[in-house]
Each structure stands twice: as C-alpha cells, then as structure tokens.
Design a protein around this motif. Structure first.
Motif, short mmCIF file in Angstrom:
data_model
loop_
_atom_site.label_atom_id
_atom_site.label_comp_id
_atom_site.label_asym_id
_atom_site.label_seq_id
_atom_site.Cartn_x
_atom_site.Cartn_y
_atom_site.Cartn_z
N SER A 18 0.80 -1.22 0.00
CA SER A 18 0.00 0.00 0.00
C SER A 18 0.83 1.27 0.00
O SER A 18 0.33 2.34 -0.29
N GLY A 24 -10.91 6.11 4.81
CA GLY A 24 -11.92 5.41 4.03
C GLY A 24 -11.99 3.92 4.26
O GLY A 24 -12.57 3.18 3.45
N LEU A 39 -12.25 -0.90 1.52
CA LEU A 39 -11.53 0.34 1.25
C LEU A 39 -12.42 1.33 0.51
O LEU A 39 -13.48 0.97 -0.01
N ASN A 40 -11.97 2.57 0.46
CA ASN A 40 -12.62 3.63 -0.31
C ASN A 40 -14.07 3.87 0.12
O ASN A 40 -14.93 4.23 -0.70
N ASN A 41 -14.36 3.64 1.40
CA ASN A 41 -15.71 3.85 1.94
C ASN A 41 -16.77 3.02 1.21
O ASN A 41 -17.94 3.38 1.19
N ASP A 42 -16.36 1.90 0.63
CA ASP A 42 -17.25 1.06 -0.16
C ASP A 42 -17.57 -0.21 0.62
O ASP A 42 -16.73 -1.10 0.74
N GLY A 50 -15.72 -3.27 -2.76
CA GLY A 50 -14.76 -2.56 -1.92
C GLY A 50 -13.98 -3.46 -0.98
O GLY A 50 -13.07 -2.98 -0.29
#
Length: 360
Positions: free
Chosen positions: A9, A289, A335-338, A343
């Motif tokens: 990451s 997120g 991730l990514n608020n999904d 996500g």
C-alpha cells in the motif's frame, strides 16, 4: 498504518527500505533506530528524516510503545512539518539555530510548544529545551503517557489531549505517512508493537493503531465461493469470545441483517447454512476510508450506530447467527468507503501489513 511492512500500500513512498520482520515474529531481538542518513524517504527531506529519527529514538529510550512514536511523528508533521522552528515572538537574545520560523507567535520547536517565560500553565520549558528535538520529544511523550488509555485512542484524540490545538481534526491526515516513516527509521521495529522480548497480546494496539478482533485460526478464506465472493475470512473462536474493534472509529451499523430476519425470523438464535446474511453484525468506519465488518454475533452488539469506539474495545461476542454452520467471527475489510463486495479486500495481508496479523 503499520511501518516498513506496508510495501503493497505504500509502494513508491520509499526509495530505500530495510526488510521488516514478519508481524508474527515477536522474538526478543533488540530494537534499533537506523542512522537517519541511511534512510531515504520519498517526499521527506534529510532534515525531516533526521528529526523523525530523533523523535523515534527518544521514544525507544523511554520505552514508549511504538504507537506513541507514530502519534509523536504525526503531531510534529502537523505542527512544524518536521522542522525545528523558531518564532518571531521569541526574543532575539534567546534565538538558537533553527530551520525556519513558525506561525504561532509564542511557540517553538518540532511540536510548537510554548516556552517559559512565562511560567505557569501551558509552559513546556525553556526555549533551548524545546529547540532540542530529543528534549521536546521527551516532553511530548511525558504528556502523552499521562493521558489515560492513550494507546486505544485515535491518533487525533491522543495528540489533541497533549497539544490542545485549535484545529483538533488536523492530525489524522498525517497518520499513514507518519507510520510509514516511523517504520523506515526504526527498521520495522514498529510492526511488532512491543519492546524487546515481549509478544503482542490479542488486544494490544499496534503502532498503526490496529488490533486482532479475535485470536483464532483463519478458517474459510477470502475469495470466490459458490459463484459469489466470500468477502472476508472466518476466524475460528469459541462461542461468547469477545470481539474487539480492529481500530478506532465510528460505528455506522449495529443491527440484525435484514436477510437473516427474512430467512430465519430472528438473529437471537443460531442460523444455519440455509439461512442468509450476517446475523447480528457491526460495521465500523475508520480513517482513510477503511471500513471493517464483524458478523454472526450471538446477541445484539454492545455498541450502537454513531458511537465512537477505541481500538481493542469490545463490540460484541462470537456466535453463529445468520448464514453460519458454527461459532466463528466473519471479518471483512473494505476500502474507499465502499461497503459492497467491490470494496472488499483480503483481511489477511491487510492486517499483517498493519502489524496485527490474524491467527491464533
């Protein structure tokens, strides 16, 4: 986030890194801060790396847990951009070698602490003390360790308890880069989350602020199953084992899954492979997120939507409600608020890279 082990990451942040020990290796090796001149970090100057090294070295000498190193470096990133700043408000007779001028008329150093005089409340020490990185770091750590439960607080909460900033939400944005920089200058010592000779307890908070939600073998893995994605991993644990928040955050759901209610009628008894849904479950929103999900609790969760939880705080107990054939925790990371399957990422490498490897 963890430290030098964040290769997947954080790739590209560092042009030179040392190999971190596996997160599960908690043997008794001596911790070592690397020579600052040997660490090259993309986006950081040699001066910034040297100041971060001084902060981390001081934390190690004081036997502050690695979580404190990350909090301290992130705080200095916000307060001074990791530069040892003088200030126009400090009398010229008290001036010392410095790396620029700050914005606060009566504060100096890496942490922009207020010197004396004046004496009394809010004074951290002399200008010379606060313009010496190791000394100002020691004063920061002294104050941090007086904060009750600081290791379980979010970085912003812990830093704010020390600094009392007019912008209390400003620290959080620095956490990922601070953790990666700490990992680089410490040679990965932050990943163990321990002092030499100790092993991490299941609920011990790592340097990046993460905790294993339960201590149990990984059963069913992440990946395709029966034509659909198994969007997490099953952690095998006995009924009524406490489930802990994997990191600090805000609860966004703590409910009986509607699919379980529709197929079983209730989440207050064991489900089965023919049932649907998570049973009693909790979703927690974290910084950057990230969302974590905890499924199949045996009874209503111990937390409610909108509630802030600390890393390691108990949020429920293991059960077998919903689509389940026996007691376990189904654990997901998104991730990514999904919160959808799109996500979801594999929790095993994610948690390993954050210093809290899943497993017994």
């Amino acid at each position: 986030m963890g430290g030098v082990g964040l290769a997947s990451s954080m790739q590209g942040w560092f042009t030179q890194q040392q190999e971190a020990p596996p997160a599960s290796d908690c043997g008794g090796g001596q911790l070592q801060v690397h020579d600052a001149s040997a660490v090259k970090a993309d986006g950081f100057t040699a001066t910034q790396v040297a100041n971060a090294t001084a902060i981390v070295r001081t934390g190690q000498q004081m036997q502050v847990p690695p979580r404190g190193w990350v909090i301290a470096v992130a705080t200095a990133m916000q307060e001074s951009n990791l530069h040892n700043l003088a200030n126009p408000g400090v009398p010229s007779s008290m001036a010392l070698p410095h790396e620029g001028s700050g914005r606060d008329h009566d504060s100096v150093g890496l942490f922009q602490q207020r010197p004396s005089p004046p004496e009394g409340a809010g004074s951290w020490g002399t200008v010379q003390d606060l313009m010496t990185p190791a000394t100002s770091a020691r004063k920061f750590y002294d104050a941090l360790q007086r904060v009750s439960g600081w290791q379980s607080l979010s970085l912003t909460q812990a830093a704010q308890r020390v600094q009392r900033s007019a912008f209390p939400g400003a620290y959080a944005k620095h956490e990922p880069r601070a953790a990666a920089l700490v990992g680089a200058v410490s040679g990965g010592a932050d990943l163990a989350g321990q002092q030499p000779g100790q092993c991490a307890a299941p609920a011990e908070v790592t340097a990046g602020g993460w905790v294993r939600p339960v201590s149990g073998e990984v059963g069913s893995p992440f990946g395709p199953r029966g034509g659909r994605l198994h969007a997490g991993v099953d952690l095998m644990a006995s009924r009524r084992t406490p489930i802990r928040a994997a990191s600090s955050g805000t609860v966004i759901k703590a409910v009986c899954d509607a699919s379980t209610a529709r197929t079983v009628g209730t989440c207050d008894r064991d489900g089965s492979p023919s049932a649907a849904g998570c049973g009693w479950f909790v979703d927690i929103q974290h910084a950057a997120g990230i969302i974590t999900r905890y499924c199949h609790m045996t009874q209503r969760p111990a937390v409610s939507a909108g509630e802030h939880v600390a890393a390691g705080q108990q949020i429920g107990i293991v059960g077998s409600s919903g689509h389940s054939s026996g007691p376990h925790l189904h654990f997901e990371v998104h991730l990514n608020n999904d919160r959808s399957p799109q996500g979801a990422v594999n929790p095993v490498p994610f948690m390993r890279e954050h210093g809290a490897a899943l497993g017994a």
